[in-house]
Every structure is written in C-alpha cells, then in structure tokens.
Write an enzyme that holds these catalytic residues in place. Structure first.
Site, PDB file in Angstrom:
ATOM      1  N   GLU A  79       9.763  16.317  15.086  1.00 31.94           N
ATOM      2  CA  GLU A  79      10.119  16.092  13.684  1.00 31.94           C
ATOM      3  C   GLU A  79       9.358  17.102  12.832  1.00 31.94           C
ATOM      4  O   GLU A  79       8.132  17.163  12.881  1.00 31.94           O
ATOM      5  CB  GLU A  79       9.741  14.666  13.269  1.00 31.94           C
ATOM      6  CG  GLU A  79      10.070  14.379  11.827  1.00 31.94           C
ATOM      7  CD  GLU A  79       9.920  12.905  11.455  1.00 31.94           C
ATOM      8  OE1 GLU A  79       8.808  12.382  11.578  1.00 31.94           O
ATOM      9  OE2 GLU A  79      10.924  12.290  11.047  1.00 31.94           O
ATOM     10  N   LYS A 123       0.836  -1.204   0.000  1.00 28.97           N
ATOM     11  CA  LYS A 123       0.000   0.000   0.000  1.00 28.97           C
ATOM     12  C   LYS A 123       0.870   1.253   0.000  1.00 28.97           C
ATOM     13  O   LYS A 123       1.442   1.629   1.007  1.00 28.97           O
ATOM     14  CB  LYS A 123      -0.944   0.055   1.211  1.00 28.97           C
ATOM     15  CG  LYS A 123      -2.082   1.042   0.901  1.00 28.97           C
ATOM     16  CD  LYS A 123      -2.722   1.723   2.098  1.00 28.97           C
ATOM     17  CE  LYS A 123      -1.997   2.894   2.633  1.00 28.97           C
ATOM     18  NZ  LYS A 123      -1.909   4.075   1.753  1.00 28.97           N
ATOM     19  N   GLY A 152       6.702   5.369   8.242  1.00 24.00           N
ATOM     20  CA  GLY A 152       5.880   6.576   8.285  1.00 24.00           C
ATOM     21  C   GLY A 152       5.973   7.230   9.653  1.00 24.00           C
ATOM     22  O   GLY A 152       6.992   7.118  10.340  1.00 24.00           O
ATOM     23  N   SER A 153       4.894   7.898  10.038  1.00 25.05           N
ATOM     24  CA  SER A 153       4.917   8.670  11.282  1.00 25.05           C
ATOM     25  C   SER A 153       4.866   7.755  12.503  1.00 25.05           C
ATOM     26  O   SER A 153       4.305   6.661  12.459  1.00 25.05           O
ATOM     27  CB  SER A 153       3.732   9.629  11.317  1.00 25.05           C
ATOM     28  OG  SER A 153       2.518   8.899  11.281  1.00 25.05           O
ATOM     29  N   THR A 154       5.421   8.226  13.599  1.00 26.40           N
ATOM     30  CA  THR A 154       5.383   7.476  14.859  1.00 26.40           C
ATOM     31  C   THR A 154       3.934   7.311  15.323  1.00 26.40           C
ATOM     32  O   THR A 154       3.553   6.255  15.840  1.00 26.40           O
ATOM     33  CB  THR A 154       6.245   8.196  15.919  1.00 26.40           C
ATOM     34  OG1 THR A 154       7.607   8.158  15.464  1.00 26.40           O
ATOM     35  CG2 THR A 154       6.165   7.528  17.276  1.00 26.40           C
ATOM     36  N   CYS A 162      13.398  10.696   6.981  1.00 23.72           N
ATOM     37  CA  CYS A 162      13.302  10.271   8.380  1.00 23.72           C
ATOM     38  C   CYS A 162      14.612  10.494   9.114  1.00 23.72           C
ATOM     39  O   CYS A 162      14.625  10.705  10.317  1.00 23.72           O
ATOM     40  CB  CYS A 162      12.859   8.814   8.464  1.00 23.72           C
ATOM     41  SG  CYS A 162      13.862   7.728   7.444  1.00 23.72           S
ATOM     42  N   GLU A 203       9.451   1.586  10.906  1.00 25.92           N
ATOM     43  CA  GLU A 203      10.532   2.551  10.694  1.00 25.92           C
ATOM     44  C   GLU A 203       9.873   3.919  10.753  1.00 25.92           C
ATOM     45  O   GLU A 203       9.102   4.275   9.864  1.00 25.92           O
ATOM     46  CB  GLU A 203      11.187   2.264   9.331  1.00 25.92           C
ATOM     47  CG  GLU A 203      12.575   2.798   9.227  1.00 25.92           C
ATOM     48  CD  GLU A 203      12.585   4.165   8.635  1.00 25.92           C
ATOM     49  OE1 GLU A 203      12.562   5.144   9.422  1.00 25.92           O
ATOM     50  OE2 GLU A 203      12.578   4.277   7.403  1.00 25.92           O
TER      51      GLU A 203
HETATM   52  P1  NAI Z   1       1.577   8.725   7.757  1.00 26.93           P
HETATM   53  O1  NAI Z   1       2.357   7.967   8.767  1.00 26.93           O
HETATM   54  O2  NAI Z   1       0.165   9.083   8.047  1.00 26.93           O
HETATM   55  O3  NAI Z   1       1.572   7.928   6.347  1.00 26.93           O
HETATM   56  C1  NAI Z   1       2.465   6.902   5.972  1.00 26.93           C
HETATM   57  C2  NAI Z   1       1.696   5.740   5.363  1.00 26.93           C
HETATM   58  O4  NAI Z   1       0.813   5.189   6.340  1.00 26.93           O
HETATM   59  C3  NAI Z   1       0.800   6.105   4.182  1.00 26.93           C
HETATM   60  O5  NAI Z   1       0.814   5.034   3.253  1.00 26.93           O
HETATM   61  C4  NAI Z   1      -0.574   6.228   4.820  1.00 26.93           C
HETATM   62  O6  NAI Z   1      -1.637   6.035   3.925  1.00 26.93           O
HETATM   63  C5  NAI Z   1      -0.514   5.111   5.835  1.00 26.93           C
HETATM   64  N1  NAI Z   1      -1.444   5.236   6.966  1.00 26.93           N
HETATM   65  C6  NAI Z   1      -1.925   6.368   7.540  1.00 26.93           C
HETATM   66  N2  NAI Z   1      -2.756   6.060   8.551  1.00 26.93           N
HETATM   67  C7  NAI Z   1      -2.813   4.709   8.636  1.00 26.93           C
HETATM   68  C8  NAI Z   1      -3.483   3.788   9.477  1.00 26.93           C
HETATM   69  N3  NAI Z   1      -4.287   4.201  10.459  1.00 26.93           N
HETATM   70  N4  NAI Z   1      -3.285   2.468   9.289  1.00 26.93           N
HETATM   71  C9  NAI Z   1      -2.453   2.025   8.313  1.00 26.93           C
HETATM   72  N5  NAI Z   1      -1.807   2.850   7.477  1.00 26.93           N
HETATM   73  C10 NAI Z   1      -1.967   4.177   7.628  1.00 26.93           C
HETATM   74  O7  NAI Z   1       2.423  10.036   7.413  1.00 26.93           O
HETATM   75  P2  NAI Z   1       1.875  11.420   6.799  1.00 26.93           P
HETATM   76  O8  NAI Z   1       0.569  11.766   7.410  1.00 26.93           O
HETATM   77  O9  NAI Z   1       1.953  11.322   5.341  1.00 26.93           O
HETATM   78  O10 NAI Z   1       2.985  12.423   7.303  1.00 26.93           O
HETATM   79  C11 NAI Z   1       2.917  12.974   8.625  1.00 26.93           C
HETATM   80  C12 NAI Z   1       4.281  13.021   9.266  1.00 26.93           C
HETATM   81  O11 NAI Z   1       4.791  11.702   9.380  1.00 26.93           O
HETATM   82  C13 NAI Z   1       5.338  13.756   8.475  1.00 26.93           C
HETATM   83  O12 NAI Z   1       5.282  15.127   8.691  1.00 26.93           O
HETATM   84  C14 NAI Z   1       6.594  13.143   9.046  1.00 26.93           C
HETATM   85  O13 NAI Z   1       6.901  13.754  10.267  1.00 26.93           O
HETATM   86  C15 NAI Z   1       6.197  11.705   9.310  1.00 26.93           C
HETATM   87  N6  NAI Z   1       6.630  10.804   8.220  1.00 26.93           N
HETATM   88  C16 NAI Z   1       7.752  10.056   8.404  1.00 26.93           C
HETATM   89  C17 NAI Z   1       8.228   9.266   7.383  1.00 26.93           C
HETATM   90  C18 NAI Z   1       9.464   8.459   7.545  1.00 26.93           C
HETATM   91  O14 NAI Z   1      10.168   8.231   6.577  1.00 26.93           O
HETATM   92  N7  NAI Z   1       9.757   7.950   8.725  1.00 26.93           N
HETATM   93  C19 NAI Z   1       7.576   9.217   6.078  1.00 26.93           C
HETATM   94  C20 NAI Z   1       6.351   9.991   5.998  1.00 26.93           C
HETATM   95  C21 NAI Z   1       5.923  10.764   7.041  1.00 26.93           C
HETATM   96 MG    MG Z   2      -0.988  10.784   8.310  1.00 27.29          MG
END
Ligand code: NAI
Ligand code: MG
Length: 498
Positions: free
Chosen positions: A400, A192, A245-247, A301, A267
């Site tokens: 972050e 996904k 993705g996000s913590t 990240c 991660e």
């Molecule tokens: P997010 O963590 O919401 O999204 C990452 C992935 O998780 C996407 O594919 C999203 O559709 C999916 N996702 C979201 N909610 C979910 C749930 N409840 N269950 C399963 N999957 C879910 O990140 P977002 O909202 O795009 O960005 C927010 C913050 O997260 C950024 O500002 C940054 O601080 C952090 N982030 C960190 C990343 C990293 O590389 N560690 C990458 C992206 C975001």
């Molecule tokens: Mg999000």
C-alpha cells in the site's frame, strides 16, 4: 490563485485552546501537554492541541462508563433518533466551516471536503439515526429435551464503552462511520482522532455537545497513537474497539484487545485491483481508473492502485489516464482551481517518495508524474503518477503506497488475471470495467474483496456493508451488519412449566 478566504469563525476556532472533552467538560491534558497541528499546504503551525496520555484515557473511559449505566441508558430510542437527526442537521449547517477545517489540517481540496466529506458525514449520521427504534430481538421456537414449555427471546443491548480510533485521510467522515452506530445502539464512546487531524473532530464534538447528548456519551481524546491510542486499546474498561488505519497498527490493537477480550473491528489497508476488460467503455474506464487512484491524493484505503488493463486496449488507456493525470491542478486545497492537494504530512510524502525511488530501481516504466510539481517548493505536494509494467513482485505492485501512484499491468487470459488480482494479502476492494454481463458477475464473484465495483469506483453507502477480506480487516461497517458489531445479543429462557 483566488484563495478561499478563511471564515471568521474558523479563524476564531483555530486561535482558541483545543482541549479534551471528558464527561461533558472541556479540559487540558492531565500533564498539561500539547502538540501542534500543521497545514500540509504551507507547513505552518495552525493550532495547538491537548496531548492526551494514559490518565486522560482513564478519565474518559470512566466518564463513558458512568453515563452508559445512568443518563444515556434512560434516553429512549426515539429520543436517540431525535438527537442524531439534530446532529446531522448541525453538521450540514456548518458545512463551510467544517470543510475549511478539514482542508486546513488534511490538505484535500475544499470542494471535496465541504461538498464531499461533510455531506457524506451528515448522511451517515442521518442513516444511523433511523436505527435506534429498529434494533429488535426475536422470539425463537426452542425444543427443550425435558419437554418443559419454554419461552425464548433475545434482547439486543449496547456492547458498552467503545473506543473509536480513526485516521487522518477522512478526518470527519471516519468519526461518523463509528459514532453513527455507537450512538444508534446506545453505546458510550471515547473518540481518538489522528494526531495529524484532530481539529475537525474537536469541532464535531462541539456540535455534539450543543445537540444535547448526555455528558459522557461522546468523549474526545486528542493525541498520538502510542501515548493515547495504545492505552485505549489495552484498557480493561473498554468493551469494544473500532479502528481504521494501517494493518500494522491494526495488529497491535488486536493484540492489546486480548487482555479483556474486547470486541474488535478493524478496517485496514488495501492494494485494490482495478480491471479493464477489452469491451469496456474506454473513456469511462480511464476516467474511473484516474479518479479511483488520484481522489484524495491517493490516500484512500480503497485506492485503485493496481490497474490491470487488457493488452488490446493498453495504449488507449495509458493515453487517457495520462491526460487525466495532466489535467490535475496540484496546489493548496483552499485555492479555487485546485483539484489535488498536498499529502497529509512530511512523513507521508517521504513514504510515497520512497516508493517512487524503489519503482525506478525495480524496473517499472514511469509514464507520467513522479515529481514535486514546479513552483510548489513548500508543502507536501506530489504529481499524480503512473507506472507501467512493474513485476508482480515489485514493491509498488504489492504494498500500500497511500499516495497518488498507480501501477499499470497488462493481461490477456482472464483466469490468470483473476489469480493475479487476488494474489495479495489485502482484500478491501476490487473493480472491473465491462459491458459483458456474464463476465461482470462471474469475475465479481471470484474477486476476494469486501467491495466490488462494476463500472464505478469508491461507491460507499451507509446502508451497504463495507470491510475487508484477509489482512484488510475484521468485520463490516455500515448497514445492518455494523449494528451487530455494537450490540450484544442476550438469549432469555423463561420456563412456562406450571
Ligand atoms: P496509523 O495506523 O499509525 O494511524 C491511524 C490511527 O491509529 C491514528 O489515530 C493513530 O494515532 C492511531 N494509532 C497509531 N498507533 C497506535 C497504537 N499503537 N495503538 C492505538 N492507536 C494507534 O497510520 P499512519 O501512521 O498515520 O499511516 C501509515 C500508513 O497506514 C499509511 O501510509 C497507509 O498505508 C495506512 N493508513 C491506512 C488508512 C486506511 O484508511 N485504511 C488510514 C491511514 C493510514
Ligand atoms: Mg503510524
């Protein structure tokens, strides 16, 4: 501005329907829903994509399970290697096309997409292609209390159906970080991608299809976190979930996974300290500090977002760092001279801008940047930004930001410095710049981070483990460590008693 022309095949790809890939078939979402993808440099809609929901997730998991126990199971390790090497070659052969798609939906400069991310993706798949024939069990000299002669050996088996949930900041290579070990170990996957950047994942899955993997080995679910990601994380038919993705979402995924105790690797975020010692090569350290925070618009990240500079070299570093910031050409990623693209979305631009406002209120000194660049009124653009002297409690020093914003703080006592560097809920990466061998190794050992970089930053290699301490994650990706995360180990005892 000498824009790179869109390749005809990229235009054709954008114009066609973008569907889910389930059990070897491209299909619309069961409820017919779609969503749009935007070019962050122009805010224009570039494509319409199937919007998956729970029914689609169920179908994808069933398709993965089906092939896991049948066709994919019959594929020998050397054949898995052959298929994966074919995929790595296909990725390289389509580097320009994949690069343009990444830039169109993510915003990053085309060179970083095509020469950086696409090449890295091929290398990752190629590295993991070497693994299938090397995943071995062992024979173990056991000592049964009965004295019975006993043969004990271990078998390594694929963990099963894997949900791979990836973010938008490296929309192609993040797929490879997870598909590489999943394919190598013989797992079946449901991928996904992030809702902001589904297109390059779709193109990747088209290449996977063309390489001849059995139907169902890789399934693709495009859609949103709550609607498509959450049902995947909770699904009882998923054996493992790998997430970047996000913590905040990592925590939700870990909770959802407890239903069937699926294996979880996470991660997550970071607030990585980058430390400059007084003896460092100042020019190299400043360039490294700039690249460490500004690369990928700071949406990394491992972004070097906390810069700790020894007070004896602070002025020199600030001068150099500001001049690197000033040299950046902010603009659309497809323009030939651009070195920094837009942030990925309006939401990300709002989040980062919110931090800039708070920083001013919290008393940090703005050294440079902090604005939307002149002449770039549309698109999610932001100048590379340097703040000085935030208190350790300030939001910009603790949270972050995920944008091109660095917080510079000075230090004088090395023990206190290590304490400050480690005083964060995160532990993904850390770095230091010095020519003093003793200091380098001593401080590297003290830093609580999964990756420590000495006189370099953002060096990641498919052969070397990557992951976070503390709230930066669970487990390690890459290298031999990740093979453990995608396999179960079975211990077989055979009595040799007569
Ligand atoms: P997010 O963590 O919401 O999204 C990452 C992935 O998780 C996407 O594919 C999203 O559709 C999916 N996702 C979201 N909610 C979910 C749930 N409840 N269950 C399963 N999957 C879910 O990140 P977002 O909202 O795009 O960005 C927010 C913050 O997260 C950024 O500002 C940054 O601080 C952090 N982030 C960190 C990343 C990293 O590389 N560690 C990458 C992206 C975001
Ligand atoms: Mg999000």
């Amino acid at each position: 501005m000498n824009n790179t022309q869109l390749l005809p095949q990229v235009q054709a790809f954008l114009d066609k329907p973008h569907q889910l890939f389930i059990g070897g078939q491209w299909c619309a979402a069961a409820d017919g829903g779609t969503f749009t993808v935007e070019n962050p440099a122009t805010t224009q809609v570039i494509a319409e994509v199937a919007d998956a929901a729970e029914d689609d997730v169920n179908a994808a998991v069933a398709a993965a399970r089906d092939t896991l126990d049948t066709e994919w199971k019959q594929v020998s390790p050397s054949e898995r290697t052959r298929l994966m090497l074919r995929l790595a070659d296909a990725i390289e052969a389509h580097a320009e096309e994949l690069g343009q798609i990444i830039t169109l939906e993510n915003g990053k400069p085309y060179t970083n997409a095509q020469q950086g991310e696409v090449r890295i993706t091929a290398n990752i798949i190629r590295y993991f292609a070497g693994w299938p024939s090397k995943i071995e069990g062992s024979t173990i000299p056991v000592s049964p209390s009965s004295g019975e002669p006993m043969l004990n050996y271990t078998l390594r088996e694929p963990v099963g159906v894997c949900a791979l949930v990836v973010p938008w900041n490296f929309p192609l290579s993040m797929c490879a970080w997870k598909l590489g070990p999943a394919l190598a170990t013989g797992c079946a996957s449901v991928l996904k991608p992030a809702e902001q950047t589904p297109l390059v994942a779709i193109r990747l899955v088209e290449l996977i299809e063309a390489c001849g993997f059995p139907a169902g080995t890789v399934n693709l679910i495009t859609g949103f976190g709550a609607k498509a990601g959450a049902p995947l994380a909770a699904h009882p038919g998923v054996d493992k979930i790998a997430f970047t993705g996000s913590t905040q979402v990592g925590r939700l995924i870990a909770q959802a996974a407890t239903g069937n105790m699926k294996k979880v690797s996470l991660e997550l975020g970071g607030k990585s300290p980058n430390i400059i010692l007084p003896d460092a090569d100042i020019k190299r350290a400043a360039k490294g500090a700039a690249d460490g925070i500004f690369y990928n618009q700071g949406q990394v990240c491992t972004a070097a977002s906390r810069l700790y500079v020894h007070d004896s070299v602070l002025d020199q570093i600030l001068d150099e760092l500001s001049s690197h910031a000033a040299k950046h050409v902010v603009g659309p990623g497809l323009a030939a001279d651009t070195t920094m693209g837009p942030l990925v979305s309006a939401a990300q631009h709002r989040t980062v801008s919110g931090y800039l406002e708070r920083a001013a209120n919290e008393g940090a000194e703005l050294i440079c940047g902090g604005q939307r660049p002149e002449g770039l009124e549309t698109g999610h653009f932001l100048e590379p930004t340097v703040f000085l002297d935030a208190s350790e409690q300030a939001c910009i020093a603790r949270e972050e930001i995920f944008g091109p914003v660095v917080t510079v703080m000075s230090w004088s006592d090395v023990d206190e410095l290590v304490h400050r560097a480690n005083n964060t809920p995160y532990g993904l990466a850390a770095g230091l710049w010095t020519n003093d061998l003793r200091q380098a190794h001593t401080i590297a050992a003290e830093l609580k981070a999964g990756s420590v970089w000495v006189n370099c930053w953002n060096v990641v290699d498919p052969a070397s483990p990557f992951g976070g301490y503390k709230q930066s994650g669970w487990g390690r990706e890459m290298g031999k460590n990740v093979i453990d995360a995608y396999t179960e180990t079975k211990s077989v005892f055979v009595s040799l008693a007569g």
